[in-house]
Design a protein around this motif. Structure first.
Motif, PDB file in Angstrom:
ATOM      1  N   VAL A  29       0.724  -0.819  -0.366  1.00  0.00           N
ATOM      2  CA  VAL A  29       0.067   0.205   0.687  1.00  0.00           C
ATOM      3  C   VAL A  29       0.839   1.404  -0.113  1.00  0.00           C
ATOM      4  O   VAL A  29       0.685   2.547  -0.705  1.00  0.00           O
ATOM      5  CB  VAL A  29      -0.808   0.090   1.254  1.00  0.00           C
ATOM      6  CG1 VAL A  29      -0.831   0.379   2.419  1.00  0.00           C
ATOM      7  CG2 VAL A  29      -1.954   1.339   0.981  1.00  0.00           C
ATOM      8  N   SER A  33       0.732   3.876  -2.598  1.00  0.00           N
ATOM      9  CA  SER A  33       0.142   5.375  -3.069  1.00  0.00           C
ATOM     10  C   SER A  33       1.115   6.052  -3.703  1.00  0.00           C
ATOM     11  O   SER A  33       0.879   7.819  -3.828  1.00  0.00           O
ATOM     12  CB  SER A  33       0.277   5.764  -0.975  1.00  0.00           C
ATOM     13  OG  SER A  33      -0.341   4.726  -0.607  1.00  0.00           O
ATOM     14  N   LEU A  37      -2.100   7.151  -5.079  1.00  0.00           N
ATOM     15  CA  LEU A  37      -2.662   6.832  -4.076  1.00  0.00           C
ATOM     16  C   LEU A  37      -4.180   6.177  -4.194  1.00  0.00           C
ATOM     17  O   LEU A  37      -5.121   5.591  -3.919  1.00  0.00           O
ATOM     18  CB  LEU A  37      -2.522   8.511  -3.279  1.00  0.00           C
ATOM     19  CG  LEU A  37      -3.775   8.330  -2.215  1.00  0.00           C
ATOM     20  CD1 LEU A  37      -2.510   7.195  -1.027  1.00  0.00           C
ATOM     21  CD2 LEU A  37      -3.226   9.866  -1.480  1.00  0.00           C
ATOM     22  N   TYR A  38      -4.976   7.487  -5.272  1.00  0.00           N
ATOM     23  CA  TYR A  38      -6.232   7.073  -5.518  1.00  0.00           C
ATOM     24  C   TYR A  38      -6.942   5.715  -6.025  1.00  0.00           C
ATOM     25  O   TYR A  38      -7.537   5.376  -5.176  1.00  0.00           O
ATOM     26  CB  TYR A  38      -7.544   8.262  -6.163  1.00  0.00           C
ATOM     27  CG  TYR A  38      -6.158   9.494  -5.691  1.00  0.00           C
ATOM     28  CD1 TYR A  38      -6.821  10.245  -4.284  1.00  0.00           C
ATOM     29  CD2 TYR A  38      -5.943  10.442  -6.333  1.00  0.00           C
ATOM     30  CE1 TYR A  38      -6.335  11.436  -4.121  1.00  0.00           C
ATOM     31  CE2 TYR A  38      -4.635  11.740  -5.745  1.00  0.00           C
ATOM     32  CZ  TYR A  38      -5.280  12.247  -4.179  1.00  0.00           C
ATOM     33  OH  TYR A  38      -5.431  13.136  -3.978  1.00  0.00           O
ATOM     34  N   ALA A  40      -5.188   3.074  -5.661  1.00  0.00           N
ATOM     35  CA  ALA A  40      -4.831   1.762  -4.433  1.00  0.00           C
ATOM     36  C   ALA A  40      -6.307   2.319  -3.342  1.00  0.00           C
ATOM     37  O   ALA A  40      -6.446   0.954  -2.755  1.00  0.00           O
ATOM     38  CB  ALA A  40      -3.784   2.495  -3.370  1.00  0.00           C
ATOM     39  N   ILE A  41      -6.447   3.116  -3.076  1.00  0.00           N
ATOM     40  CA  ILE A  41      -7.400   3.507  -1.948  1.00  0.00           C
ATOM     41  C   ILE A  41      -8.646   2.776  -2.786  1.00  0.00           C
ATOM     42  O   ILE A  41      -9.376   2.035  -1.508  1.00  0.00           O
ATOM     43  CB  ILE A  41      -7.833   5.223  -1.564  1.00  0.00           C
ATOM     44  CG1 ILE A  41      -6.446   5.790  -0.319  1.00  0.00           C
ATOM     45  CG2 ILE A  41      -9.037   4.885  -0.477  1.00  0.00           C
ATOM     46  CD1 ILE A  41      -6.798   6.726  -0.674  1.00  0.00           C
ATOM     47  N   ARG A  99       1.001  12.547  -1.541  1.00  0.00           N
ATOM     48  CA  ARG A  99       0.710  10.861  -1.584  1.00  0.00           C
ATOM     49  C   ARG A  99       1.672   9.964  -0.614  1.00  0.00           C
ATOM     50  O   ARG A  99       1.444   9.171   0.186  1.00  0.00           O
ATOM     51  CB  ARG A  99       1.848  10.105  -2.616  1.00  0.00           C
ATOM     52  CG  ARG A  99       0.682  10.477  -4.180  1.00  0.00           C
ATOM     53  CD  ARG A  99       1.767  10.457  -6.158  1.00  0.00           C
ATOM     54  NE  ARG A  99       0.559  10.530  -6.678  1.00  0.00           N
ATOM     55  CZ  ARG A  99       1.698  11.238  -8.022  1.00  0.00           C
ATOM     56  NH1 ARG A  99       2.301  11.281  -8.052  1.00  0.00           N
ATOM     57  NH2 ARG A  99       0.338  11.160  -9.221  1.00  0.00           N
ATOM     58  N   ALA A 102       0.519  10.351   2.406  1.00  0.00           N
ATOM     59  CA  ALA A 102      -0.936   9.185   2.907  1.00  0.00           C
ATOM     60  C   ALA A 102       0.105   7.928   3.153  1.00  0.00           C
ATOM     61  O   ALA A 102      -0.610   6.648   3.727  1.00  0.00           O
ATOM     62  CB  ALA A 102      -1.842   8.826   1.728  1.00  0.00           C
ATOM     63  N   GLY A 103       1.358   7.379   2.020  1.00  0.00           N
ATOM     64  CA  GLY A 103       1.632   6.148   2.067  1.00  0.00           C
ATOM     65  C   GLY A 103       1.876   5.867   3.891  1.00  0.00           C
ATOM     66  O   GLY A 103       1.987   5.079   4.043  1.00  0.00           O
ATOM     67  N   LEU A 106      -1.601   4.957   5.676  1.00  0.00           N
ATOM     68  CA  LEU A 106      -1.903   3.642   5.315  1.00  0.00           C
ATOM     69  C   LEU A 106      -1.274   2.375   5.442  1.00  0.00           C
ATOM     70  O   LEU A 106      -0.766   1.384   5.867  1.00  0.00           O
ATOM     71  CB  LEU A 106      -2.113   3.766   3.585  1.00  0.00           C
ATOM     72  CG  LEU A 106      -3.323   4.174   3.263  1.00  0.00           C
ATOM     73  CD1 LEU A 106      -2.865   4.979   1.866  1.00  0.00           C
ATOM     74  CD2 LEU A 106      -4.390   4.390   4.016  1.00  0.00           C
ATOM     75  N   ALA A 130       7.075   5.081  -0.343  1.00  0.00           N
ATOM     76  CA  ALA A 130       6.067   5.838  -0.748  1.00  0.00           C
ATOM     77  C   ALA A 130       6.910   7.030  -1.746  1.00  0.00           C
ATOM     78  O   ALA A 130       6.704   7.556  -2.644  1.00  0.00           O
ATOM     79  CB  ALA A 130       5.294   6.514  -0.187  1.00  0.00           C
TER      80      ALA A 130
END
Length: 230
Positions: A29, A33, A37-38, A40-41, A99, A102-103, A106, A130
């Motif tokens: 993940v 990301s 990122l989007y 992956a989510i 990114r 967020a990486g 996550l 990430a």
């Protein structure tokens, strides 16, 4: 004196497999990301909401319809922005501040509730991975944008989306294979990043000349991929 319990047989193999799956999801993940990122989510949220995978409690929020809707909208925006030369580079600059954090978040959530130290370690490793995948993507796009035709950009963009989906699927279903492929990617990334940076500096120097910032003015031609590899 307390006896030491040695785990053997199926229980030991199951525990090793669980650890391997957790590491693969954590690194998967984070790696994804840095690229998209989007996507992956959206993929993890969809698989979790449909019961195809059991997400850790800290990542269950990805199955929330509002989160999935937001990720879907942002994925659509990125899908088109990522296909336009130089617009994609501007988008990557903005995404640097999204990114990478967020990486890290996550990755910390992917390890589950096994202790603050493990989550912090996952966040550090995940954020670093990430950052690496993001810089490799963003730097490569700058060099690709020196090509006058847009088709290479389109193919690379679609390839990145496919790689994110395929990579996460592999991390979820074949964790050992994913970790081996990730090790190859990291070694390739370490080799590529200095070369990418040298190429990016040449491109920036040329753009500086166009803007009247540089006083050298020796080369007025946009550096090609062959120039960059020198």
């Amino acid at each position: 004196m307390a006896a030491v319990k040695i785990v053997t047989g199926p229980d030991r193999n199951s525990r090793i497999m669980d650890i391997t799956q957790t590491i693969a999801l954590t690194m998967g993940v984070a790696w994804a990301s840095g690229i998209n990122l989007y996507a992956a989510i959206l993929m993890l949220g969809y698989l979790g909401s449909t019961g195809n995978i059991d997400l850790p409690p800290e990542l269950q929020i990805l199955t929330n319809p509002v989160v999935m809707l937001a990720a879907g909208v942002m994925y659509c925006i990125e899908f088109f922005a990522d296909k336009v030369p130089w617009v994609d580079t501007g988008w990557d600059v903005i995404q640097t501040f999204i990114r990478i954090p967020a990486g890290a978040v996550l990755a910390a959530g992917a390890v589950g509730d096994i202790g603050g130290a493990a989550q912090l370690a996952a966040a550090i490793a995940g954020g670093s991975l990430a950052a690496g995948s993001h810089l490799t993507k963003a730097g490569s796009r700058v060099l690709i944008n020196t090509s006058p035709e847009p088709f290479t950009n389109w193919f690379v963009s679609v390839g990145e989306d496919v790689a994110v989906i395929a990579g996460l699927w592999t991390a979820l279903h074949h964790p050992l294979l994913f970790l081996l492929l990730l090790a190859v990617f990291i070694m390739l990334m370490i080799w590529l990043l200095p070369r990418i940076w040298r190429g990016v500096r040449k491109v920036l120097a040329f753009l500086g000349q166009l803007a009247g910032i540089s006083s050298s003015g020796k080369d007025n031609n946009m550096p090609t991929n062959n120039d960059i590899r020198k």
